[in-house]
Structure formats: C-alpha cells, structure tokens
Design an enzyme around this catalytic site. Structure first.
Site, PDB file in Angstrom:
ATOM      1  N   LYS A  19      -5.694  -5.039 -28.783  1.00 10.74           N
ATOM      2  CA  LYS A  19      -5.485  -5.265 -30.221  1.00 10.74           C
ATOM      3  C   LYS A  19      -5.252  -3.923 -30.918  1.00 10.74           C
ATOM      4  O   LYS A  19      -5.535  -2.866 -30.342  1.00 10.74           O
ATOM      5  CB  LYS A  19      -6.712  -5.959 -30.818  1.00 10.74           C
TER       6      LYS A  19
HETATM    7  C1  LIG Z   1      -7.262 -12.088 -29.840  1.00  8.91           C
HETATM    8  C2  LIG Z   1      -7.342 -13.190 -30.815  1.00  8.91           C
HETATM    9  C3  LIG Z   1      -8.518 -13.941 -31.010  1.00  8.91           C
HETATM   10  C4  LIG Z   1      -9.732 -13.805 -30.137  1.00  8.91           C
HETATM   11  O1  LIG Z   1     -10.230 -12.526 -30.008  1.00  8.91           O
HETATM   12  P1  LIG Z   1     -11.146 -12.174 -28.724  1.00  8.91           P
HETATM   13  O2  LIG Z   1     -11.732 -10.853 -29.087  1.00  8.91           O
HETATM   14  O3  LIG Z   1     -10.256 -12.110 -27.549  1.00  8.91           O
HETATM   15  O4  LIG Z   1     -12.170 -13.237 -28.621  1.00  8.91           O
HETATM   16  C5  LIG Z   1      -8.525 -14.893 -32.002  1.00  8.91           C
HETATM   17  N1  LIG Z   1      -7.453 -15.113 -32.772  1.00  8.91           N
HETATM   18  C6  LIG Z   1      -6.302 -14.433 -32.605  1.00  8.91           C
HETATM   19  C7  LIG Z   1      -5.148 -14.721 -33.506  1.00  8.91           C
HETATM   20  C8  LIG Z   1      -6.198 -13.461 -31.607  1.00  8.91           C
HETATM   21  O5  LIG Z   1      -5.052 -12.788 -31.445  1.00  8.91           O
END
Ligand SMILES: *Cc1c(COP(=O)(O)O)cnc(C)c1O
Length: 383
Positions: A185
């Site tokens: 991310k």
């Molecule tokens: C990555 C993501 C999540 C979940 O995040 P994690 O840290 O992997 O649990 C939820 N919503 C969106 C839109 C994402 O891109």
C-alpha cells in the site's frame, strides 16, 4: 521490472529502519510498546484528526469501525462492489447485509448519486472506497448521509492514505477513516497493519477497547472485541517510513500524471472513459480520471484495455508485469450473491472486464515507465 519496487525505498531509509528496529528489540515491549502511541500521534497529526487507533490490518480497521458503530444482524451497509473483498467481508461477518451501489465509470469510485435510493431505515453505515488512491466523492456522500438522519460514513482509505481531497487528507473526511499498512500500500509496513481515524471521542474509545477484546481496563470487558492490535515492530517500521512519505506522495502524483501524458502521446484516440463506453465492446484503451479537486496516491495506476488477457500476456513476454484490480465485482462472487442486494451493477461488471494496472510506485524510474508505455502500445496492436 517489478510491479511494485520496495527495495529502493528500503535502501533509502535503511539506517533509520535498523535503528528503530534495534530499539524495539532492546526495550522488548513487542505489544503496545512506545512506538504504538508515537505512530498514532504522528498519523493523527498528518491526517488532521483528533484520534488515530492503530490496528492489525486494514480489514481489522473496517471491522472495528463497524463494531464501534454497533452494526449487527439485520442492519444494512451501503458500499461498492468494485473493491477488494475485505470491504464487504466485514459487513457480512457482523451479520449485516452489504447493499451494493454501482460506480462512476470515470473514477471507478461509488456513484454518490445512486446512494440515496438505496437508503432504508435499516441503513446503519455507508462505506465509500477511495479506490486506486483517489478519494471518493466524500462531501456529497456525507451530505446524503446527513440528510438521512446522520448515517455514519466510513471511508475505506486502504489505498488512498496520503491523498488530498479539497485541501484535506484522506481518512480525515468522515465519521471514520480506515487504512491499511499492507506492504504494497502507499504507506506500508513489513507485515500486516492498519489504522482507524476519527474525531469522535466515544468512537475512539470504543475502537481502542474493541481492539483489545473489549477491555476498558485489564480483564474488565465492557463490550465484545477482537484481538486487533498492531505490533510495536510494525509501528516502528511505519515510523521509519514517515519522513520520506511526503516526497513519495508527490512522486506518485507526478508519475501518475507522466503516465497520463505518455499514454496520450503513444495511443491514438486515448481519452477518459465515460458512460457512453459502458456496455459496448471496448475497441480502444481508455483512461480513468483523477478529478480536479483531489489528488491520487496511485496505489494502482489502472487503465482500461480491450482483449485484456492477450494484452497482459504480451506485456509479460516483454518483461512488464501487470495486475487486475478487480476482475469480478463482489456481488458476482459466489459467497456474496445470496447475502447482498441483487440490483445489477453494470458499470462494475464492465470495468472488471477491462481494468489493468501497470507498474507503479514512488521509485519507478522514467526509463522503466517509458518501457511500460512502449510495450503497452505494441501489445495493443492487433495480431
Ligand atoms: C488492502 C485493502 C483492504 C484490506 O487491507 P488489509 O490490510 O490487507 O487487511 C481493504 N480495502 C481495500 C480497498 C484494500 O485495498
């Protein structure tokens, strides 16, 4: 070329990273150590809200936000089907019903103007997703929520941390903002992590208690909770990444704009997708838009292409990795079909057939970016 380059960043911050990790190993407070509060204070200031509560993942952030709001069996939560599964998963886990609303083809974010018609007396929350790094139409969504008795709005900002929206920051725009520090991310740690943001005193307290098994103090459980803390080590890693983050956010915007320009130059007739494209066979590549009143952190840089599978395999042969976010909208997934509303969402279905994400990140070199664009132009030529 990698889809996301995390090594250049690591080399750039190595000294600070090693120092911070060594410090955690020395003090040994692996759970709720001093780095946890330090990170929460830094992130709350960055976003411009009163409270940040760090949690085990982005999924956990969404779950805890819904739990803090008391969402449960029989409730409805409005969201988009064109997202990562976690957004809807947490709704179903709590026994509530996801009510999917279609997206705007130009941004792939929830179509704010379609939300009101889906609101019922059971609607307990709205979860817009700021997809690919661009904030959804939060002011419009907040206004609709306010007109309907003050429905809480949770921004799923798991892809948009750092993005600007009308001079404010993603995750500080509504009742709750939720983000993820999954390694790929825009702001990632080296494992799982996430955070909730709010200005509401009671919701912040509830979130903190739910994060630790609903404890108001040790072994006193005032509500149902989860084991949802973020590790001290992961907080230390995010702290080490923070000094470089502002530069990375501006690089992401610059590299995204450079992609826009290079693709316009390389692909004849390349333009932003609009409603007239939807439901017709896609004959030429199209762009998604970044709207003028906001920025994108480009968690993904995503375009629309005809014959996607073929284009992807040609790009792979040319050494250019691509990915699809996301091929199947959640309301078409087997696990969700019977638990959600059954209104058609044709824009989401159409986008799912055509979206393709290109290599992206603050450390993507101009040379690699040029190679991606040349390879894409070549891959689009019919065989
Ligand atoms: C990555 C993501 C999540 C979940 O995040 P994690 O840290 O992997 O649990 C939820 N919503 C969106 C839109 C994402 O891109």
């Amino acid at each position: 070329m990698q889809f996301i380059d995390l090594k250049t960043q690591q080399a750039a911050i190595k000294e600070d990273l090693d120092r911070r990790i060594a410090h955690v190993l020395a003090h040994g407070q692996y759970i709720m150590g001093p780095e946890v509060a330090e990170l929460e204070a830094a992130l709350a200031a960055y976003v411009g809200v009163k409270y940040c509560v760090s949690v085990a993942s982005g999924t956990e952030a969404l779950l805890i936000a819904l739990m803090a709001l008391g969402v449960g069996a029989g409730d409805e939560v409005i969201t988009t089907p064109f997202t990562f599964v976690a957004t809807a998963e947490v709704i179903v886990l709590l026994g509530a019903k996801p009510v999917f609303v279609d997206v705007d083809p130009a941004t792939a974010n929830i179509d704010a103007w379609r939300i009101a018609e889906k609101i019922t007396p059971r609607t307990k929350a709205i979860i817009p997703v700021s997809l690919y790094g661009q904030v959804a139409d939060m002011d419009e969504i907040n206004a609709i929520a306010a007109q309907h008795g003050g429905i809480p709005v949770i921004e799923d900002g798991c892809q948009s941390f750092g993005a600007d929206y009308r001079g404010r920051k993603s995750c500080g725009l509504s009742t709750f903002g939720c983000t993820s520090f999954f390694p790929s991310k825009p702001l990632g740690c080296y494992g799982d992590g996430g955070a909730l943001f709010t200005n509401d005193d009671d919701l912040a307290t509830a979130s903190r208690e739910i994060r630790v098994h609903g404890q108001s103090k040790r072994y006193v459980h005032t509500r149902i909770g989860v084991g949802g803390r973020m590790d001290t080590l992961q907080c230390a890693i995010v702290l080490a990444k923070l000094p470089r983050f502002a530069w990375e956010v501006s690089e992401r915007a610059r590299i995204g704009a450079r992609y826009d320009q290079l693709l316009r130059d390389a692909l004849p007739g390349y333009r932003t997708v609009d409603a007239s494209d939807v439901n017709a066979p896609l004959s030429a590549p199209r762009a998604l838009a970044v709207l003028g009143d906001r920025t994108s952190v480009h968690a993904q840089y995503t375009v629309l292409v005809p014959n996607r599978a073929e284009v992807q395999s040609r790009l792979q042969a040319a050494g250019v990795p691509t990915a699809v976010h996301y091929p199947i909208p959640l309301n078409a997934q087997e696990a969700y079909r019977s638990v959600a509303n059954d209104d058609p969402t044709p824009v989401s279905a159409w986008l799912g057939e055509h979206v393709m994400s290109l290599p992206m990140g603050p450390d993507l070199s101009e040379g690699d970016q040029d190679r991606v664009v040349h390879a894409l132009a070549a891959a689009l030529v019919p065989a």
